[in-house]
Write a protein that holds these residues in place. Structure first.
Motif, mmCIF file in Angstrom:
data_model
loop_
_atom_site.group_PDB
_atom_site.id
_atom_site.type_symbol
_atom_site.label_atom_id
_atom_site.label_comp_id
_atom_site.label_asym_id
_atom_site.label_seq_id
_atom_site.Cartn_x
_atom_site.Cartn_y
_atom_site.Cartn_z
ATOM 1 N N HIS A 103 -15.673 -9.885 -39.273
ATOM 2 C CA HIS A 103 -15.413 -8.729 -38.418
ATOM 3 C C HIS A 103 -15.078 -7.516 -39.285
ATOM 4 O O HIS A 103 -14.277 -7.624 -40.211
ATOM 5 N N ASP A 105 -13.684 -3.783 -38.516
ATOM 6 C CA ASP A 105 -13.106 -2.977 -37.435
ATOM 7 C C ASP A 105 -13.326 -3.646 -36.083
ATOM 8 O O ASP A 105 -13.623 -2.999 -35.075
ATOM 9 N N GLY A 106 -13.203 -4.976 -36.064
ATOM 10 C CA GLY A 106 -13.304 -5.720 -34.819
ATOM 11 C C GLY A 106 -14.706 -6.075 -34.379
ATOM 12 O O GLY A 106 -14.874 -6.803 -33.414
ATOM 13 N N ARG A 107 -15.726 -5.592 -35.080
ATOM 14 C CA ARG A 107 -17.106 -5.890 -34.703
ATOM 15 C C ARG A 107 -17.698 -6.884 -35.695
ATOM 16 O O ARG A 107 -17.437 -6.821 -36.891
ATOM 17 N N ARG A 108 -18.511 -7.794 -35.181
ATOM 18 C CA ARG A 108 -19.099 -8.793 -36.071
ATOM 19 C C ARG A 108 -20.236 -8.191 -36.883
ATOM 20 O O ARG A 108 -21.081 -7.462 -36.357
ATOM 21 N N THR A 125 -11.882 -8.784 -41.235
ATOM 22 C CA THR A 125 -11.244 -10.055 -40.901
ATOM 23 C C THR A 125 -12.219 -11.184 -41.187
ATOM 24 O O THR A 125 -13.373 -11.138 -40.753
ATOM 25 N N ALA A 164 -15.826 -12.528 -31.399
ATOM 26 C CA ALA A 164 -16.337 -11.193 -31.068
ATOM 27 C C ALA A 164 -17.004 -11.207 -29.695
ATOM 28 O O ALA A 164 -16.866 -10.257 -28.921
ATOM 29 N N ARG A 167 -14.366 -10.976 -27.119
ATOM 30 C CA ARG A 167 -13.759 -9.638 -27.116
ATOM 31 C C ARG A 167 -14.695 -8.615 -26.484
ATOM 32 O O ARG A 167 -14.252 -7.655 -25.860
ATOM 33 N N GLU A 168 -15.997 -8.808 -26.672
ATOM 34 C CA GLU A 168 -16.980 -7.877 -26.128
ATOM 35 C C GLU A 168 -17.189 -8.060 -24.628
ATOM 36 O O GLU A 168 -17.885 -7.266 -23.991
#
Length: 203
Positions: A103, A105-108, A125, A164, A167-168
């Motif tokens: 990840h 900034d939270g995006r895969r 991450t 992800a 989360r999406e």
């Protein structure tokens, strides 16, 4: 005019080659959109001197790190070779298997197709950052409970993509999950169990 067999095949090859020439101009692609090999070529074309380095500052699993790296180094190699975060796997190294999913900034993203320099001052991450000490992330526990792994090589990337996906707010149906996870290959074929693990955690 009579053509010999050699002449016929020669002309056929030339004609076929001509059909492969694009009718529209080729638009240059930004180095951050290239794979490892493409990134190396782009850096060379841009006049990057061999041996030169750039400073990259990034927060990895909550810890800020400052490194001097070759501008052609991928995020995958930086994480594995420099930071020793070997949970992330180098599979195909061509963006086709998903084993290197992390990840940013939270995006895969696929770390093998991402230049380390492109994540300067961003948050990364990896699978190591999903658990809290000895307490596994719910998805990690679900993969174990649902037997969503066999050899385990693809599992870190599968877990990162699944996190992800949730989360999406992607579809929670079997078909929707399979579509959203289609970039992650399991060579052992544990796909039904992977879907079950994701559904177990999905709200």
């Amino acid at each position: 005019m009579t053509l010999s067999r050699r002449g016929f095949f020669g002309r056929t090859a030339v004609s076929a080659g001509a059909m492969l020439v694009p009718a529209t101009p080729i638009v240059p692609v930004a180095p951050t959109d290239l794979g490892a090999a493409g990134a190396t070529g782009a850096a060379d074309a841009a006049g990057v001197a061999p041996g030169s380095e750039v400073t990259v500052v990034l927060k990895v699993n909550g810890k800020t790190t400052r490194l001097a790296v070759d501008p052609r180094v991928t995020l995958l190699d930086l994480l594995r070779e420099r930071l020793r975060l070997t949970g992330i796997k180098k599979g195909c190294d061509r963006g086709q298997c998903g084993a290197c999913t992390v990840h940013v900034d939270g995006r895969r993203v696929l770390a093998c197709l991402t230049l380390a320099a492109a994540v300067h001052e961003r948050t990364v991450t990896t699978i190591e950052g999903m658990s809290k000490g000895d307490r596994l992330h719910p998805l990690q526990r679900a993969f174990i409970d649902c037997d969503g792994l066999q050899c385990g090589f693809c599992t870190p990337g599968q877990v990162m993509s699944a996190a992800a996906l949730l989360r999406e707010g992607r579809p929670r149906t079997d078909e929707g999950i399979r579509e959203a996870m289609s970039g992650n290959i399991c060579r052992c074929g544990a796909y039904p169990n992977i879907v079950d693990a994701i559904k177990k955690v999905a709200p």
